[in-house]
Design a protein around this motif. Structure first.
Motif, short mmCIF file in Angstrom:
data_model
loop_
_atom_site.label_atom_id
_atom_site.label_comp_id
_atom_site.label_asym_id
_atom_site.label_seq_id
_atom_site.Cartn_x
_atom_site.Cartn_y
_atom_site.Cartn_z
N PRO A 3 2.99 13.76 -109.69
CA PRO A 3 3.65 13.36 -110.94
C PRO A 3 4.85 14.26 -111.28
O PRO A 3 5.87 13.77 -111.77
CB PRO A 3 2.54 13.50 -111.98
N GLU A 4 4.76 15.54 -110.97
CA GLU A 4 5.87 16.46 -111.27
C GLU A 4 7.09 16.16 -110.41
O GLU A 4 8.22 16.14 -110.91
CB GLU A 4 5.41 17.92 -111.06
N ARG A 5 6.87 15.91 -109.13
CA ARG A 5 8.00 15.57 -108.24
C ARG A 5 8.61 14.24 -108.64
O ARG A 5 9.83 14.06 -108.59
CB ARG A 5 7.54 15.55 -106.79
N PHE A 6 7.75 13.30 -109.04
CA PHE A 6 8.26 11.99 -109.48
C PHE A 6 9.13 12.16 -110.73
O PHE A 6 10.21 11.57 -110.82
CB PHE A 6 7.10 11.03 -109.74
N GLN A 7 8.67 12.95 -111.67
CA GLN A 7 9.46 13.18 -112.88
C GLN A 7 10.82 13.80 -112.54
O GLN A 7 11.84 13.40 -113.10
CB GLN A 7 8.71 14.08 -113.85
N ASP A 8 10.85 14.74 -111.62
CA ASP A 8 12.12 15.35 -111.21
C ASP A 8 13.06 14.30 -110.61
O ASP A 8 14.26 14.30 -110.88
CB ASP A 8 11.89 16.47 -110.21
N LEU A 9 12.51 13.42 -109.79
CA LEU A 9 13.30 12.36 -109.16
C LEU A 9 13.88 11.43 -110.22
O LEU A 9 15.07 11.09 -110.19
CB LEU A 9 12.41 11.59 -108.18
N ILE A 10 13.05 11.02 -111.18
CA ILE A 10 13.51 10.11 -112.24
C ILE A 10 14.54 10.80 -113.13
O ILE A 10 15.53 10.19 -113.56
CB ILE A 10 12.31 9.60 -113.07
N GLU A 46 10.08 4.53 -102.53
CA GLU A 46 9.10 5.20 -101.68
C GLU A 46 8.17 6.09 -102.51
O GLU A 46 6.96 6.14 -102.26
CB GLU A 46 9.79 6.03 -100.59
N ALA A 47 8.72 6.76 -103.51
CA ALA A 47 7.89 7.59 -104.39
C ALA A 47 6.86 6.74 -105.11
O ALA A 47 5.70 7.13 -105.25
CB ALA A 47 8.77 8.34 -105.38
N CYS A 48 7.27 5.55 -105.57
CA CYS A 48 6.33 4.64 -106.24
C CYS A 48 5.25 4.17 -105.28
O CYS A 48 4.06 4.16 -105.63
CB CYS A 48 7.07 3.45 -106.83
N ARG A 49 5.64 3.80 -104.07
CA ARG A 49 4.63 3.36 -103.08
C ARG A 49 3.61 4.48 -102.83
O ARG A 49 2.40 4.23 -102.79
CB ARG A 49 5.30 2.95 -101.77
#
Length: 164
Positions: A3-10, A46-49
């Motif tokens: 979740p932390e890496r996803f937040q950084d990406l978004i 890809e992050a969502c998958r």
């Protein structure tokens, strides 16, 4: 994907959206600058998958829709919340976007119809933007898609209306 890496990406995307009017011009800009197949689009897809496979994204289910709010609005995402849904050939609940909505449409499976590719409210892979005060009954047709919703201040109002 965490979740932390996803937040950084978004956050790298929402930084460019902060303060922008949610309108057709923004949809055109997103589809021009970050179209399906582009590095930003594909990194988020890809992050969502990966997050769905890991079980922390789209972890809730109701009426055939898998969904979840994965990031609450806040400073880290420039005021946007992030919801992701996994839908296949169905319409979701009617709702209003008090401050608008930015949708990233990620088709993941065609339904086998000729030329079939999943579409969200008529939009194939790419971006759709709804302005403040708009409303709809989100619909995926032609297969299965993930749809990422960016909501300014997390604002969404569900209604009992049967159609948009």
């Amino acid at each position: 994907m965490t979740p932390e890496r996803f937040q950084d990406l978004i956050a790298s995307l929402t930084a460019s959206l902060e303060g922008q009017p949610l309108d057709d011009a923004l949809a055109e800009r997103l589809n021009r600058e970050h179209p399906a197949g582009s590095p930003v689009f594909e990194a988020i897809f890809e992050a969502c998958r990966q997050a769905v496979a890991a079980g922390w994204m789209c972890s809730r289910e109701n009426d055939g829709i898998r969904w979840g709010r994965v990031i609450k609005h806040g400073a880290a995402t420039h005021g946007f919340s992030v919801d992701v849904v996994d839908m296949q050939n169905l319409a979701g609940p009617h709702h209003v976007h008090p401050q608008g909505e930015i949708d990233m449409v990620m088709p993941i499976q065609a339904d086998g119809t000729p030329g079939g590719a999943a579409r969200f409210d008529g939009q194939g892979a790419g971006w759709k933007v709804y302005g403040p005060g708009s409303a709809h009954r989100p619909t995926v047709s032609g297969g299965r898609a993930l749809v990422l919703y960016l909501l300014p201040q997390g604002a969404i109002e569900f209604s009992r209306a049967a159609s948009a």
